[in-house]
Design an enzyme around this catalytic site. Structure first.
Site, PDB file in Angstrom:
ATOM      1  N   TRP A   7    -113.490  37.429  28.815  1.00  0.00           N
ATOM      2  CA  TRP A   7    -112.189  37.547  29.502  1.00  0.00           C
ATOM      3  C   TRP A   7    -112.232  38.729  30.468  1.00  0.00           C
ATOM      4  O   TRP A   7    -111.815  38.630  31.626  1.00  0.00           O
ATOM      5  CB  TRP A   7    -111.090  37.743  28.458  1.00  0.00           C
ATOM      6  CG  TRP A   7    -109.702  37.853  29.018  1.00  0.00           C
ATOM      7  CD1 TRP A   7    -108.812  36.833  29.206  1.00  0.00           C
ATOM      8  CD2 TRP A   7    -109.041  39.058  29.470  1.00  0.00           C
ATOM      9  NE1 TRP A   7    -107.638  37.322  29.741  1.00  0.00           N
ATOM     10  CE2 TRP A   7    -107.760  38.686  29.919  1.00  0.00           C
ATOM     11  CE3 TRP A   7    -109.411  40.400  29.543  1.00  0.00           C
ATOM     12  CZ2 TRP A   7    -106.840  39.606  30.425  1.00  0.00           C
ATOM     13  CZ3 TRP A   7    -108.502  41.320  30.055  1.00  0.00           C
ATOM     14  CH2 TRP A   7    -107.237  40.912  30.480  1.00  0.00           C
TER      15      TRP A   7
ATOM     16  N   ASN B 258    -113.196  38.250  24.061  1.00  0.00           N
ATOM     17  CA  ASN B 258    -112.633  39.429  24.752  1.00  0.00           C
ATOM     18  C   ASN B 258    -113.549  39.889  25.890  1.00  0.00           C
ATOM     19  O   ASN B 258    -113.076  40.243  26.971  1.00  0.00           O
ATOM     20  CB  ASN B 258    -112.464  40.601  23.776  1.00  0.00           C
ATOM     21  CG  ASN B 258    -111.427  40.331  22.708  1.00  0.00           C
ATOM     22  OD1 ASN B 258    -110.710  39.341  22.775  1.00  0.00           O
ATOM     23  ND2 ASN B 258    -111.353  41.210  21.722  1.00  0.00           N
TER      24      ASN B 258
ATOM     25  N   ASP C 241    -112.417  35.523  19.392  1.00  0.00           N
ATOM     26  CA  ASP C 241    -113.624  35.677  20.208  1.00  0.00           C
ATOM     27  C   ASP C 241    -113.299  35.507  21.692  1.00  0.00           C
ATOM     28  O   ASP C 241    -112.353  34.807  22.049  1.00  0.00           O
ATOM     29  CB  ASP C 241    -114.674  34.651  19.750  1.00  0.00           C
ATOM     30  CG  ASP C 241    -116.074  35.023  20.177  1.00  0.00           C
ATOM     31  OD1 ASP C 241    -116.292  36.162  20.623  1.00  0.00           O
ATOM     32  OD2 ASP C 241    -116.975  34.158  20.068  1.00  0.00           O
TER      33      ASP C 241
ATOM     34  N   LEU D 271    -119.658  29.733  12.663  1.00  0.00           N
ATOM     35  CA  LEU D 271    -118.839  30.551  11.771  1.00  0.00           C
ATOM     36  C   LEU D 271    -119.134  32.046  11.895  1.00  0.00           C
ATOM     37  O   LEU D 271    -118.317  32.867  11.476  1.00  0.00           O
ATOM     38  CB  LEU D 271    -119.039  30.117  10.317  1.00  0.00           C
ATOM     39  CG  LEU D 271    -118.227  28.891   9.888  1.00  0.00           C
ATOM     40  CD1 LEU D 271    -118.573  28.513   8.450  1.00  0.00           C
ATOM     41  CD2 LEU D 271    -116.732  29.159  10.000  1.00  0.00           C
ATOM     42  N   SER D 272    -120.300  32.389  12.444  1.00  0.00           N
ATOM     43  CA  SER D 272    -120.659  33.807  12.618  1.00  0.00           C
ATOM     44  C   SER D 272    -120.395  34.635  11.355  1.00  0.00           C
ATOM     45  O   SER D 272    -119.834  35.725  11.404  1.00  0.00           O
ATOM     46  CB  SER D 272    -119.913  34.420  13.821  1.00  0.00           C
ATOM     47  OG  SER D 272    -120.173  33.691  14.993  1.00  0.00           O
TER      48      SER D 272
ATOM     49  N   ASN E 225    -121.683  42.976  14.174  1.00  0.00           N
ATOM     50  CA  ASN E 225    -121.171  43.703  15.349  1.00  0.00           C
ATOM     51  C   ASN E 225    -121.624  45.168  15.374  1.00  0.00           C
ATOM     52  O   ASN E 225    -121.515  45.831  16.409  1.00  0.00           O
ATOM     53  CB  ASN E 225    -119.642  43.629  15.435  1.00  0.00           C
ATOM     54  CG  ASN E 225    -119.111  42.265  15.814  1.00  0.00           C
ATOM     55  OD1 ASN E 225    -118.030  41.862  15.398  1.00  0.00           O
ATOM     56  ND2 ASN E 225    -119.863  41.524  16.617  1.00  0.00           N
TER      57      ASN E 225
HETATM   58  C1  IPE Z   1    -117.520  36.924  15.695  1.00  0.00           C
HETATM   59  O1  IPE Z   1    -117.633  37.061  17.072  1.00  0.00           O
HETATM   60  C2  IPE Z   1    -117.049  38.215  15.084  1.00  0.00           C
HETATM   61  C3  IPE Z   1    -115.680  38.591  15.420  1.00  0.00           C
HETATM   62  C4  IPE Z   1    -114.825  37.877  16.074  1.00  0.00           C
HETATM   63  C5  IPE Z   1    -115.284  39.876  14.913  1.00  0.00           C
HETATM   64  P1  IPE Z   1    -119.024  37.437  17.740  1.00  0.00           P
HETATM   65  O2  IPE Z   1    -118.812  37.405  19.207  1.00  0.00           O
HETATM   66  O3  IPE Z   1    -119.552  38.686  17.173  1.00  0.00           O
HETATM   67  O4  IPE Z   1    -119.939  36.243  17.250  1.00  0.00           O
HETATM   68  P2  IPE Z   1    -121.253  35.629  17.891  1.00  0.00           P
HETATM   69  O5  IPE Z   1    -122.154  36.786  18.225  1.00  0.00           O
HETATM   70  O6  IPE Z   1    -120.846  34.881  19.104  1.00  0.00           O
HETATM   71  O7  IPE Z   1    -121.789  34.730  16.826  1.00  0.00           O
HETATM   72  C1  IPE Z   2    -114.460  39.296  20.120  1.00  0.00           C
HETATM   73  O1  IPE Z   2    -114.778  39.307  21.461  1.00  0.00           O
HETATM   74  C2  IPE Z   2    -114.183  40.670  19.567  1.00  0.00           C
HETATM   75  C3  IPE Z   2    -115.233  41.204  18.693  1.00  0.00           C
HETATM   76  C4  IPE Z   2    -116.285  40.543  18.260  1.00  0.00           C
HETATM   77  C5  IPE Z   2    -115.103  42.592  18.283  1.00  0.00           C
HETATM   78  P1  IPE Z   2    -116.266  39.534  21.952  1.00  0.00           P
HETATM   79  O2  IPE Z   2    -116.467  40.990  22.205  1.00  0.00           O
HETATM   80  O3  IPE Z   2    -117.244  38.904  21.052  1.00  0.00           O
HETATM   81  O4  IPE Z   2    -116.225  38.755  23.348  1.00  0.00           O
HETATM   82  P2  IPE Z   2    -117.374  37.865  23.969  1.00  0.00           P
HETATM   83  O5  IPE Z   2    -117.799  36.869  22.951  1.00  0.00           O
HETATM   84  O6  IPE Z   2    -118.484  38.802  24.358  1.00  0.00           O
HETATM   85  O7  IPE Z   2    -116.737  37.216  25.151  1.00  0.00           O
HETATM   86 MG    MG Z   3    -118.113  37.081  20.952  1.00  0.00          MG
END
Ligand code: IPE
Ligand code: IPE
Ligand code: MG
Length: 243
Positions: free
Chosen positions: A25, A22, A20, A195-196, A68
């Site tokens: 960042w 990205n 999580d 845990l999402s 997602n």
């Molecule tokens: C969890 O991250 C899913 C993945 C890392 C693929 P999310 O960014 O989607 O989770 P939430 O929305 O913060 O719970």
């Molecule tokens: C995790 O990074 C990757 C996926 C869920 C695909 P995010 O895209 O959730 O990054 P943040 O949480 O918005 O920073």
């Molecule tokens: Mg995220």
């Protein structure tokens, strides 16, 4: 690698990661979210190398959740394209290290070219037995458990399974990857304490390691730091600590 990992007393067989951060960042650098995902893909490569070096048998990464699918189509499209280009770039490395690729999730929701590309890599690495790399893709744990319940019910209806035989093992046996042991360690990056919808059943007794580091900055050194933290944990499984 520019650091020297400490020898580890306990090496988990299975490590699962919620990758999580990205987006954050990228945002901190004035970049697009997809740039964050691209840099994150390099961290996946680093985790694979570190896991192999540490002697971890199973590495599972949460790459895309059932939730997602709610993201903007442009980001979803970028992630799917990144998946294909990453497989093109890293498949050779899977072969060199004899790593088997597996996936878990609602794969029927993925675009056809993505499914085809993944299947090709799964088939090409199917014979490797020492190390397994699992991508949780279009994955949701509640869906996984609901699908298991459906299959168990069908078996009871057909007489293949008796109601009294439905125990914890029977549930585990009907999840996506029944032959994979539960993770001893779950890592989540970017500081979120949830845990999402990731491996709710399988993580019942796993150790959790949460770091504020965003996924694109989580490389070999951070991976070994998590393993060192795991080594300091005292796993009691509900019993009284032995002296
Ligand atoms: C969890 O991250 C899913 C993945 C890392 C693929 P999310 O960014 O989607 O989770 P939430 O929305 O913060 O719970
Ligand atoms: C995790 O990074 C990757 C996926 C869920 C695909 P995010 O895209 O959730 O990054 P943040 O949480 O918005 O920073
Ligand atoms: Mg995220």
């Amino acid at each position: 690698m520019d650091f020297d990992p400490q020898p580890l007393e306990k090496v988990p067989r299975h490590v699962a990661i919620i990758m999580d951060g990205n987006g954050r960042w990228a945002q901190e650098r004035g970049l697009s979210r997809i740039e964050g995902h691209k840099e994150g893909a390099q961290s996946v490569r680093a985790a694979l190398r570190a896991a192999k070096q540490a002697g971890i048998e199973f590495l599972t990464v949460y790459a895309f959740s059932t939730e997602n699918w709610k993201r903007p189509p442009q980001e979803i499209d970028g992630l799917m394209k990144l998946l294909i280009s990453s497989l093109n770039a890293y498949e050779q490395e899977l072969h060199e290290n004899k790593i088997r690729l597996r996936v878990m999730g609602q794969l029927e929701r993925l675009p056809l070219p993505v499914r085809a590309r993944i299947q090709k890599a799964i088939d090409a690495t199917a014979a490797y037995t020492g190390h397994t790399f699992i991508i949780a893709l279009s994955y949701g744990s509640r869906t996984e458990i609901a699908e298991a319940a459906k299959r168990i019910t069908e078996k009871v209806q057909s007489g293949e399974l008796k109601t009294e035989d439905i125990d914890e093992q029977a549930i585990s046996d009907h999840l996506y990857l029944p032959d994979v042991p539960d993770p001893e360690l779950m890592i989540r990056t970017s500081g979120e304490l949830r845990l999402s919808n990731f491996l709710l059943w399988q993580l019942s007794y796993s150790e959790f390691y949460v770091t504020d580091t965003y996924w694109p900055d989580f490389r070999e050194e951070q991976f070994f730091k998590a393993l060192e933290a795991y080594n300091l944990r005292d796993r009691r499984y509900g019993a009284v600590k032995k002296k």
